[in-house]
Write an enzyme that holds these catalytic residues in place. Structure first.
Site, PDB file in Angstrom:
ATOM      1  CD1 TRP A 209     -22.656  27.375  28.765  1.00  0.00           C
ATOM      2  CD2 TRP A 209     -22.240  25.190  28.260  1.00  0.00           C
ATOM      3  NE1 TRP A 209     -23.157  26.724  29.522  1.00  0.00           N
ATOM      4  CE2 TRP A 209     -22.988  25.530  29.585  1.00  0.00           C
ATOM      5  CE3 TRP A 209     -21.934  24.209  27.594  1.00  0.00           C
ATOM      6  CZ2 TRP A 209     -23.566  24.414  30.057  1.00  0.00           C
ATOM      7  CZ3 TRP A 209     -22.349  22.961  28.442  1.00  0.00           C
ATOM      8  CH2 TRP A 209     -23.264  23.180  29.560  1.00  0.00           C
TER       9      TRP A 209
ATOM     10  CG  ASP B 188     -23.518  21.971  22.710  1.00  0.00           C
ATOM     11  OD1 ASP B 188     -24.438  21.549  22.967  1.00  0.00           O
ATOM     12  OD2 ASP B 188     -22.985  22.961  23.616  1.00  0.00           O
TER      13      ASP B 188
ATOM     14  CE  LYS C 170     -30.550  26.381  27.823  1.00  0.00           C
ATOM     15  NZ  LYS C 170     -29.429  25.391  27.965  1.00  0.00           N
TER      16      LYS C 170
HETATM   17  C1  LMR Z   1     -26.152  28.838  30.027  1.00  0.00           C
HETATM   18  O1  LMR Z   1     -25.178  29.008  29.387  1.00  0.00           O
HETATM   19  O2  LMR Z   1     -26.651  29.569  31.065  1.00  0.00           O
HETATM   20  C2  LMR Z   1     -27.247  27.731  30.104  1.00  0.00           C
HETATM   21  O3  LMR Z   1     -26.634  26.803  29.200  1.00  0.00           O
HETATM   22  C3  LMR Z   1     -27.302  26.937  31.382  1.00  0.00           C
HETATM   23  C4  LMR Z   1     -25.973  26.376  32.095  1.00  0.00           C
HETATM   24  O4  LMR Z   1     -26.165  25.076  32.258  1.00  0.00           O
HETATM   25  O5  LMR Z   1     -24.877  26.837  32.087  1.00  0.00           O
END
Ligand code: LMR
Length: 395
Positions: A129, A208, A243
């Protein structure tokens, strides 16, 4: 006169929120926002509110008697019920839980605690992420990366080799389901092998858990947590309801620390509470009130599970349709898209191709070429496939 701020540097825009804001200005009729991870009902809309959330909000409006502060560690009922949801009904005294400002707050708080008291480094999947590295860099942890993607699959042997070489007591960030951004998760056997290896090498599992219920089901998605609990790990779980209950902006998250015994319970709570107190004092009421009312009422719980099941199945179906069209019309290598779970998959596109998608076709995805499948619908699927095909042809 010279201002204090004249020399201020400029950070680059956030890869996901920045792109989302750019898309908001897009006016071309054939457009698609496949950037930020939100689950929507129709193209170009904001995520709708789950009916059961609206229902409990009405209850709150009528029954809530105070807006006073929550305890620093958050609402006890929320923590208790979230703990049961994640660890099963037998949550033990070996687990300490705190309400946090979303999953991000939980990651950041755990990062600060780890850096201050437990370890020097954290190992993230590569890719991961977009916000993980920012969160943990700020906590002062040294970042390492384990290979998670070879262009088609998760290279498990290389991952194991990597974990054999990291220093003991390194924290390892893991996505229990719906890996962000690849959409590809470890199998049960692979989780078991990792659990054995982590115990042997004294590595610290840190889950996570941001897409609970979006993979294969609420129980199925807990598989790695169950396996690691059974094996007796001490570990961290950062959890988000953004989510799974569609309450993105309510920032309802939790952090759980699992310990071998109850000896350090008070001290762990004490450290984490001190971190929270110094940053935001105590968490917000509304999101935790929603969650506690849903999880604590059998009828609401059933309605939530049912709604989440429908969302998951709808998403998986769109993934299948999209993946099959990619395989049939663009390239067979995209078979892995069909195998994925959750909102995301990686397209094999260069940053230049990603920019062409945006400039020539108004299809917005981050430069990593992650695509949010929850933004695909019968109305825009043809256009997105046409765009991906076009940028593939002229590489
Ligand atoms: C994403 O990866 O798009 C989501 O987890 C939203 C974010 O906060 O980045």
């Amino acid at each position: 006169m010279k201002s204090l701020f004249d020399e201020l540097s400029q950070n680059p825009p956030d890869p996901l929120f920045g792109l989302n804001a750019e898309y908001a200005k897009e006016t071309r009729p054939f457009r698609a926002n496949l950037s930020i991870g939100v689950d929507i009902d129709r193209p170009n809309t904001a995520p709708s509110i789950f009916p059961v959330v609206k229902k409990v909000e009405k209850e709150i409006l009528e029954e809530e008697k105070t807006k006073t502060f929550l305890p620093i560690a958050g609402m006890p009922e929320f923590i208790d019920l979230a703990g049961k949801l994640i660890f099963g009904p037998q949550v033990s005294d070996r687990i300490v839980g705190l309400q946090t400002l979303g999953g991000t707050g939980a990651l950041s708080m755990a990062g600060e605690f780890l850096a201050g008291e437990i370890t020097r480094s954290i190992c993230l999947s590569s890719p991961t992420w977009a916000n993980h590295s920012g969160i943990f860099t700020k906590t002062g942890l040294e970042l390492e990366a384990y290979p998670y993607w070879d262009g088609q699959r998760v290279p498990f042997d290389r991952i194991v080799d990597y974990f054999r070489s990291v220093k003991p007591k390194t924290a390892i960030l893991l996505h229990p389901c719906c890996h962000n951004p690849t959409g590809l998760d470890f199998t049960r056997e692979e989780w078991k092998a990792l659990s054995d290896l982590f115990l042997k090498r004294n590595l610290i599992p840190f889950f996570d858990f941001a897409y609970h219920g979006y993979g294969n089901g609420l129980n199925e998605d807990r598989l790695p947590i169950d396996l690691f609990m059974e094996a007796g790990h001490e570990m961290f779980v950062a959890y988000s309801f953004a989510k799974s209950m569609g309450i993105y902006g309510e920032r309802a998250g939790a952090l759980f620390v699992v310990m071998q015994n109850t000896r350090a319970r008070e001290r762990v709570t004490n450290h984490l509470s001190a971190i929270a107190r110094a940053v935001y004092s105590n968490p917000p009421r509304h999101g935790s009130e929603i969650v506690a009312r849903i999880l604590g009422n059998a009828a609401h719980l059933k309605e939530w599970e049912e709604h989440l099941r429908r969302r998951r199945e709808g998403l998986n179906e769109r993934r299948r349709l999209f993946g099959e069209r990619l395989v049939g019309e663009v390239s067979e290598k995209y078979e892995y898209v069909i195998r994925g779970r959750g909102m995301f998959s990686l397209l094999d596109l260069s940053p230049e191709q990603v920019m062409r998608l945006q400039n020539e076709f108004a299809v917005y995805i981050p430069r990593s070429s992650r695509i949010n499948i929850a933004g695909l619908f019968p109305e825009n699927m043809d256009h997105v496939i046409k765009a991906i095909k076009a940028v593939h042809e002229k590489k």
